[in-house]
Design a protein around this motif. Structure first.
Motif, PDB file in Angstrom:
ATOM      1  N   ASP A 720      45.234  37.908 -11.251  1.00 48.75           N
ATOM      2  CA  ASP A 720      45.704  36.758 -10.343  1.00 48.75           C
ATOM      3  C   ASP A 720      46.852  36.107 -10.843  1.00 48.75           C
ATOM      4  N   GLU A 721      46.985  34.827 -10.655  1.00 53.26           N
ATOM      5  CA  GLU A 721      48.148  34.009 -10.720  1.00 53.26           C
ATOM      6  C   GLU A 721      48.046  33.425 -12.334  1.00 53.26           C
ATOM      7  N   ASN A 722      47.038  33.576 -12.812  1.00 56.50           N
ATOM      8  CA  ASN A 722      46.948  33.487 -14.339  1.00 56.50           C
ATOM      9  C   ASN A 722      46.566  31.638 -14.642  1.00 56.50           C
ATOM     10  N   ASP A 723      47.058  30.971 -13.944  1.00 55.50           N
ATOM     11  CA  ASP A 723      46.817  29.397 -14.223  1.00 55.50           C
ATOM     12  C   ASP A 723      46.612  28.620 -13.216  1.00 55.50           C
ATOM     13  N   ASN A 724      45.766  28.614 -12.531  1.00 51.19           N
ATOM     14  CA  ASN A 724      45.341  27.683 -11.240  1.00 51.19           C
ATOM     15  C   ASN A 724      44.117  28.213 -10.684  1.00 51.19           C
ATOM     16  N   TYR A 725      43.721  27.499  -9.947  1.00 48.10           N
ATOM     17  CA  TYR A 725      42.155  27.768  -9.232  1.00 48.10           C
ATOM     18  C   TYR A 725      42.397  28.543  -8.023  1.00 48.10           C
ATOM     19  N   HIS A 726      43.533  29.195  -7.464  1.00 53.08           N
ATOM     20  CA  HIS A 726      43.442  30.003  -6.378  1.00 53.08           C
ATOM     21  C   HIS A 726      42.573  31.132  -6.271  1.00 53.08           C
ATOM     22  N   TYR A 727      42.190  31.417  -7.435  1.00 52.35           N
ATOM     23  CA  TYR A 727      41.017  32.701  -7.343  1.00 52.35           C
ATOM     24  C   TYR A 727      39.841  32.187  -6.797  1.00 52.35           C
ATOM     25  N   GLU A 728      39.668  30.760  -6.710  1.00 50.71           N
ATOM     26  CA  GLU A 728      38.365  30.225  -6.076  1.00 50.71           C
ATOM     27  C   GLU A 728      38.547  30.637  -4.572  1.00 50.71           C
ATOM     28  N   GLN A 729      39.658  30.638  -4.130  1.00 50.79           N
ATOM     29  CA  GLN A 729      39.821  30.868  -2.450  1.00 50.79           C
ATOM     30  C   GLN A 729      39.961  32.368  -2.364  1.00 50.79           C
ATOM     31  N   ASN A 730      39.638  33.039  -3.300  1.00 53.42           N
ATOM     32  CA  ASN A 730      39.729  34.542  -3.303  1.00 53.42           C
ATOM     33  C   ASN A 730      40.887  35.226  -3.587  1.00 53.42           C
ATOM     34  N   GLN A 731      42.074  34.589  -4.246  1.00 51.65           N
ATOM     35  CA  GLN A 731      43.457  34.873  -4.305  1.00 51.65           C
ATOM     36  C   GLN A 731      43.591  35.787  -5.466  1.00 51.65           C
ATOM     37  N   PHE A 732      42.754  37.191  -5.481  1.00 51.75           N
ATOM     38  CA  PHE A 732      43.236  37.817  -6.734  1.00 51.75           C
ATOM     39  C   PHE A 732      43.078  39.245  -6.285  1.00 51.75           C
ATOM     40  N   ALA A 733      43.264  40.241  -7.165  1.00 49.90           N
ATOM     41  CA  ALA A 733      43.326  41.616  -6.780  1.00 49.90           C
ATOM     42  C   ALA A 733      42.657  42.377  -7.795  1.00 49.90           C
ATOM     43  N   ILE A 734      41.637  43.475  -7.303  1.00 52.52           N
ATOM     44  CA  ILE A 734      40.931  44.342  -8.218  1.00 52.52           C
ATOM     45  C   ILE A 734      41.254  45.861  -7.717  1.00 52.52           C
ATOM     46  N   ASN A 740      35.119  60.773 -14.069  1.00 57.52           N
ATOM     47  CA  ASN A 740      33.977  61.610 -13.878  1.00 57.52           C
ATOM     48  C   ASN A 740      34.126  62.598 -14.871  1.00 57.52           C
ATOM     49  N   ASP A 741      33.459  62.560 -16.063  1.00 59.69           N
ATOM     50  CA  ASP A 741      33.478  63.476 -17.197  1.00 59.69           C
ATOM     51  C   ASP A 741      33.188  64.853 -16.840  1.00 59.69           C
ATOM     52  N   ALA A 742      32.377  65.258 -16.096  1.00 63.99           N
ATOM     53  CA  ALA A 742      32.335  66.810 -15.787  1.00 63.99           C
ATOM     54  C   ALA A 742      33.425  67.446 -14.929  1.00 63.99           C
ATOM     55  N   ALA A 743      33.721  66.844 -14.065  1.00 61.95           N
ATOM     56  CA  ALA A 743      35.017  67.064 -13.331  1.00 61.95           C
ATOM     57  C   ALA A 743      36.600  66.987 -14.008  1.00 61.95           C
ATOM     58  N   LYS A 744      36.530  65.945 -15.084  1.00 58.17           N
ATOM     59  CA  LYS A 744      37.579  65.562 -15.729  1.00 58.17           C
ATOM     60  C   LYS A 744      38.567  64.956 -14.715  1.00 58.17           C
ATOM     61  N   THR A 745      38.029  64.114 -14.043  1.00 63.26           N
ATOM     62  CA  THR A 745      39.093  63.482 -13.044  1.00 63.26           C
ATOM     63  C   THR A 745      38.903  61.920 -12.993  1.00 63.26           C
ATOM     64  N   LEU A 746      39.910  61.231 -12.873  1.00 68.07           N
ATOM     65  CA  LEU A 746      40.161  59.624 -12.792  1.00 68.07           C
ATOM     66  C   LEU A 746      40.397  59.385 -11.274  1.00 68.07           C
ATOM     67  N   GLU A 747      39.471  58.575 -10.956  1.00 66.16           N
ATOM     68  CA  GLU A 747      39.556  58.191  -9.550  1.00 66.16           C
ATOM     69  C   GLU A 747      40.061  56.708  -9.694  1.00 66.16           C
ATOM     70  N   ILE A 748      41.342  56.561  -9.057  1.00 67.22           N
ATOM     71  CA  ILE A 748      41.706  54.918  -8.860  1.00 67.22           C
ATOM     72  C   ILE A 748      41.525  54.335  -7.380  1.00 67.22           C
ATOM     73  N   SER A 749      41.089  53.430  -7.286  1.00 70.20           N
ATOM     74  CA  SER A 749      40.575  52.816  -5.748  1.00 70.20           C
ATOM     75  C   SER A 749      41.741  52.379  -5.097  1.00 70.20           C
ATOM     76  N   ASP A 750      41.553  51.931  -3.743  1.00 62.27           N
ATOM     77  CA  ASP A 750      42.456  51.053  -3.206  1.00 62.27           C
ATOM     78  C   ASP A 750      42.556  49.734  -3.790  1.00 62.27           C
ATOM     79  N   ARG A 751      43.578  49.062  -3.970  1.00 62.20           N
ATOM     80  CA  ARG A 751      43.785  47.744  -4.462  1.00 62.20           C
ATOM     81  C   ARG A 751      42.989  46.789  -3.165  1.00 62.20           C
TER      82      ARG A 751
END
Length: 799
Positions: A720-734, A740-751
Motif C-alpha cells: 500500500d502507500e506505507n504511511d496513511n489510512y487510505h488502506y481503510e478505504q481499500n486502497q491497497f494491492a494483494i 503446488n509441491d507435487a507439480a512443482k509449479t508456482l501460481e501467481i494470481s491476478d493483482r
C-alpha cells in the motif's frame, strides 16, 4: 457511576446474601432473551449472552439483578452481533446451543460446561465454586472479591496473561501462579489461551491473581479483588488464530503501523541535545547502516520540569529544524512524553483547574520531588492532555511517533494509595489496570482526528486487554543488561502476543546495569548485545534502547561485532515484504506475528513447555541463543550450538545453509556467534526485498520469492502507500502466491486492488531453496526471472 449511598446499599445486600449457603445458588427460573438467557437464582443472578457463534459471555452476581456495566475493553456490543441459538432443558441442565458450541448450565449449582458440536467437553467450571463473590475490605475500602474456578486436565497447557518482564518461570501457566496488577515492572492482560482450544477473557479491571495449580494442579482460578459481578468471556477456536481473531473482533482490531515502524529504532538514555541527535543521524547515514527512527528520550525539558512539554532551548535551539533534518535523511522521530506533571507548571495548573488531576503521585528519581498523574479515565482530561502535548511538541515540531512512558501509573509500592484514589469513572480500586488503556485511547483517538496523514505509533510501557486498538506497541519496561533478563524476554514476548497484543518489543541489550551503563566494549556485553540484536531482528518491533552507547556505529563494537550487527540489520530490511504483508493480516484478520508454538502445533505435546522458540509468521522458526558461549573462561571448549525442537510432521530447512531436516525431533543446531538458528517450514513462501537504507527507500523490485519445497504452500503479498489510512478505504494491492509441491509449479494470481504509486510492472526472482542457494541474507544466485504485469501466471519449477 454509582453514588456512595447506592454502593453502601449494594454492599449491605451482598453481606447478607453471602451469608446464605452457597448451595442455594440454584436456578429458580429463566427467560430467553434476544441474545441469551437470564437466570434467577436462589442467591443472585446469572446471565449468558451469545456474542458470536464461538463466544459466550458469562455474568454472575449475588445481587438479585446483574448490575449494568460499560465495558472499557469490549467495543463490539454482544447484543448487536448475536447469531442464531437455541435453548433446551432437561431435569438437570439448561443448554444453550449455537452452530459452534453447546453451553450447559447445571440447574442445581449453576456451574457451566462447554462442549463442541461433536459433544466433546472443552472446559468446565468447578461444580460448586465455579463462580463466587465474597465481601471484603481492602485498603479500608468495602468491596467484594470475584472469582472463577475451572477444571484443568493434566495434559492442558495455558498461555497468555500479558508481559511480566522479570518472570523467570516457564512459559506455560499450568501449575503456577501470576499476579495480575499493572505496576512498575509487571503487566496484566487478563486473556488466557488453552491447548484444549479455548480462550478466556476476564472483564474486570481491579488487581487480580491467577492461580494455576489449584487442587493438586487439576484446576485453575482467577480472582479479582473488587467488582460487582463475575464477568468473563469464553472463546472457542479451537485454533489459537481463531481465538485471537475473535478476541480482536470483540475488543478492537489493531490498526496498521507505517512501514517505517518495522525498520530499526535507534534510542538511548539519553540524547541530551539537538546536536547529539543529528550526529546520530549522520553516523547512520554516512556509514550506510539501515535505520528508520531516532528516539528522543526523557529530560529534554531539563532544567525545566516534567509536564512542561518544553524542549530546553539552550540544548534544542530549533526542535522543528532538528526533526526536519531527520526527515530529509528519511529518518523518523519519536519523542517520550509522560502523563505526569510537576506542580507549578502552566500545564499542571490548567489540568488542576479543569478537575483533571488525580491524587496519584510518582517520586521523580531525577528531581527528587513528587509529581502527579492526570486522570486518563476522564474524557475531558484526555482532551486537555492531548491539546497540551500536541500543541507544544507533536504537531508543533512534526514528531512521527509517541513514546508513552510511565503509564501504569507508577507510584512505587504504594498500591493502596492507587486503590484509594478516585477517577472520573469511579474508585481507584476498581480501575487499577486500565490507566494505560484509557491514556492510549485518548492519544490514538485524537491522533486520528488531527494528524490524519500519518499512521499512529505509540510505544507503551504497559498494556491491558483491548489496547491493540489504540496503535500500541508494548515494550517490556526497564529490564537489566544481563543474560537472565534477556533470557526472560523471549517467553514474555511470546505470552504478550498470545494475549492478543500483536506488537511487542524489548530494549535490545537491556535498559540498565545497576542503574548505570555497562561497559559495552567488554566481551561479555558484546556477546550479550549481539545475541539480543539477533533476537530483535525477529521481534515484531526492532528497537535498540538503554543506557550507554550501543548504536551500530559505536566504537564499543569491534569490527567482527559490527559486521554481524550489520548483517542482521540488513536481513531485517530484506524481510520487510514478508513482515509488512503479515502486519496487514494482523489488521485485516486478527493474525499474530510473534507466535507461540501452540498457534501452529497445538496438538504436539512437545512444544508446550519450550520457553525460547517461536514462529515468526507462518514460515520462520526462531531459536534465540540465550547462554554465554564466547566470553566465559575456557570458552574454546564450549560447543557453539543450542538444542532446537523441530515440531510437527513436516520438513524444515536451515535458513542459513538450506539443509533439510525432518520434523518431530530435537537437534543440536549450530550457533556460532554470527548465527541465530532459524528454520523454515517446508511449503513456505518467503518474499525478500532488496537491500535498503530505510524501509521505503525503493520499491521491492525485483522481489525475491523463496520457495521451500516439501509441501504445498501459499503467501499473500500486501502493498500500500506505507504511511496513511487510505488502506481503510481499500486502497491497497494483494498478489497471491501458491506452490503446488507435487507439480512443482508456482501460481501467481491476478493483482487485486490499487493504490497511488503502485508498481504496474515488476520482476519476480523465483528461488527453489536448496543447499547453497536462496540462503541467509544474500541475494540468491540461481533464480528464475519472471516479469509480472498484474495478470495471473503459472511457473514450472521442475528440475
Amino acid at each position: 457511576m454509582k453514588t456512595a449511598s447506592q454502593r453502601i446499599l449494594i454492599l449491605l445486600s451482598l453481606f447478607i446474601l453471602t451469608t446464605l449457603d452457597a448451595a442455594t445458588a440454584a436456578i429458580r427460573s429463566y427467560e430467553k432473551t434476544a441474545n441469551g438467557i437470564n437466570c434467577k437464582l436462589d442467591n443472585g443472578s446469572l446471565r449468558l449472552t451469545v456474542s458470536r457463534d464461538n463466544m459466550v459471555r458469562v455474568q454472575y452476581s449475588i445481587l438479585p439483578l446483574i448490575p449494568g456495566k460499560q465495558s472499557l475493553v469490549v467495543v463490539q456490543p454482544a447484543e448487536s452481533q448475536a447469531p442464531a441459538f437455541t435453548i433446551s432443558e432437561n431435569a438437570a441442565t439448561l443448554s444453550l446451543t449455537t452452530s459452534r458450541l453447546r453451553v450447559e448450565v447445571n440447574k442445581a449449582t449453576q456451574s457451566i460446561r462447554y462442549f463442541n458440536t461433536d459433544g466433546k467437553m472443552i472446559l468446565s467450571e468447578d461444580e460448586t465454586q465455579g463462580k463466587t463473590m465474597a465481601p471484603a475490605t481492602i485498603a479500608g475500602i468495602d468491596t467484594y472479591t470475584c472469582q472463577t474456578l475451572f477444571n484443568s486436565p493434566a495434559d492442558e497447557a495455558l498461555f497468555g496473561l500479558g508481559c511480566h518482564p522479570e518472570d523467570s518461570l516457564s512459559i506455560n501457566y499450568k501449575g503456577r501462579n501470576q499476579d495480575m496488577v499493572i505496576k512498575y515492572m509487571t503487566g496484566a492482560i487478563p486473556v488466557l489461551l488453552s491447548t484444549n482450544g479455548y480462550g478466556l477473557l476476564w472483564d474486570n479491571y481491579s488487581a487480580s491473581r491467577f492461580f494455576g495449580a489449584e487442587k493438586g494442579n487439576t484446576q485453575f482460578r482467577y480472582e479479582s479483588e473488587s467488582g460487582d459481578q463475575v464477568d468473563y468471556y469464553f472463546l472457542y477456536g479451537p485454533d489459537f488464530d481463531n481465538i485471537i481473531s475473535t478476541y480482536r473482533s470483540t475488543t478492537g482490531q489493531a490498526p496498521m503501523f507505517p512501514k517505517w515502524a518495522f525498520g530499526l529504532f535507534q534510542s538511548q538514555d539519553r540524547y541530551k541535545s539537538q546536536k547529539e541527535v543529528l550526529e546520530v543521524k549522520d553516523q547512520y547515514r554516512n556509514n550506510h547502516i539501515p535505520v528508520d527512527c531516532i528516539v528522543q528520550d526523557w529530560f529534554y525539558w531539563e532544567p525545566d520540569v516534567i509536564g512542561s512539554h518544553r524542549m530546553w532551548p539552550e540544548r534544542y535551539p530549533n526542535p522543528k529544524a532538528m526533526v526536519d533534518e531527520l526527515h530529509k535523511a528519511n529518518i523518523h522521530g519519536m519523542i517520550s512524553i509522560w502523563p505526569v506533571f510537576s506542580k507549578g507548571t502552566e500545564t499542571y495548573n490548567q489540568m488542576t483547574h479543569a478537575g483533571g488531576m488525580t491524587s496519584i503521585q510518582w517520586f521523580n528519581v531525577m528531581t527528587r520531588i513528587m509529581d502527579n498523574y492526570y486522570d486518563a479515565h476522564s474524557p475531558q482530561a484526555r482532551d486537555l492532555y492531548w491539546k497540551q502535548a500536541n500543541d507544544s511538541l507533536i504537531s508543533r515540531f512534526g514528531w512521527d511517533a509517541w513514546w508513552v512512558d510511565q503509564c501504569e501509573p507508577d507510584n512505587g509500592d504504594s498500591l493502596n494509595l492507587r486503590r484509594k484514589s478516585h477517577f472520573a469513572i469511579g474508585r481507584g480500586i476498581d480501575y487499577m489496570n486500565t490507566y494505560s488503556l484509557m491514556h492510549s485511547q485518548g492519544l490514538y483517538e485524537h491522533w486520528r482526528k488531527e494528524i490524519a496523514d500519518k499512521r499512529a505509533f505509540l510505544l507503551i510501557r504497559q498494556a491491558f486487554a483491548g489496547q491493540q486498538r489504540n496503535a500500541a506497541t508494548l515494550w517490556s519496561s526497564d529490564i537489566t543488561c544481563t543474560w537472565n533478563a534477556y533470557r526472560n524476554q523471549i517467553p514474555q514476548g511470546i505470552n504478550a502476543c498470545t494475549s492478543g497484543i500483536p506488537y511487542w518489543t524489548s530494549d535490545i541489550g537491556g535498559y540498565h546495569f545497576h542503574w548505570n551503563a555497562p561497559d559495552w566494549s567488554a566481551p561479555v556485553n558484546r556477546e550479550l548485545f549481539t545475541r539480543w540484536f539477533q533476537f530483535g531482528t525477529f521481534s515484531p518491533i526492532f528497537r535498540i534502547h538503554g543506557k550507554g552507547e550501543r548504536a551500530l556505529f559505536s566504537a564499543n563494537w569491534d569490527a567482527p561485532t559490527k559486521a554481524i550487527l550489520l548483517t542482521y540489520d540488513q536481513l531485517r530490511y530484506r524481510l520487510l515484504p514478508y513482515i509488512y504483508s503479515l502486519s496487514s493480516k494482523v489488521t485485516r484478520t486478527g493474525y499474530t506475528l510473534m507466535r507461540s508454538l501452540a498457534f501452529d502445533f497445538r496438538e504436539d505435546a512437545n512444544v508446550r513447555n519450550i520457553p525460547d522458540q517461536y514462529m515468526f509468521g507462518p514460515a520462520l522458526l526462531v531459536n534465540p541463543v540465550t547462554t554465554r558461549q564466547y566470553s566465559l573462561p575456557e570458552s574454546a571448549k564450549i560447543r557453539k550450538s543450542r538444542k532446537v525442537y523441530l515440531p510437527g510432521q513436516t520438513d524444515w530447512y536451515d535458513f542459513w545453509t538450506g539443509k533439510k531436516w525432518k520434523g518431530g525431533q530435537t537437534i543440536d543446531a549450530p550457533a556460532p556467534i554470527e548465527t541465530i538458528p532459524v528454520y523454515v517450514r517446508a511449503g513456505s513462501i518467503v518474499p525478500m526485498g532488496p537491500f535498503l537504507q530505510y524501509a521505503t527507500e525503493k520499491p521491492a523490485d525485483p522481489l525475491e520469492i523463496r520457495i521451500y519445497p516439501g509441501q504445498d504452500g501459499s503467501f499473500e503479498l500486501y502493498e500500500d502507500e506505507n504511511d496513511n489510512y487510505h488502506y481503510e478505504q481499500n486502497q491497497f494491492a494483494i498478489i497471491n502466491f501458491h506452490w503446488n509441491d507435487a507439480a512443482k509449479t508456482l501460481e501467481i494470481s491476478d493483482r487485486k486492488g490499487h493504490y497511488a504509486g503502485m508498481l504496474q510492472s515488476r520482476t519476480f526472482h523465483i528461488v527453489l531453496v536448496s543447499p547453497g542457494n536462496g540462503i541467509g541474507v544474500a541475494i540468491a544466485g540461481k533464480v528464475k526471472q519472471i516479469p509480472y504485469e498484474g495478470s495471473a501466471i503459472k511457473i514450472s519449477m521442475d528440475r
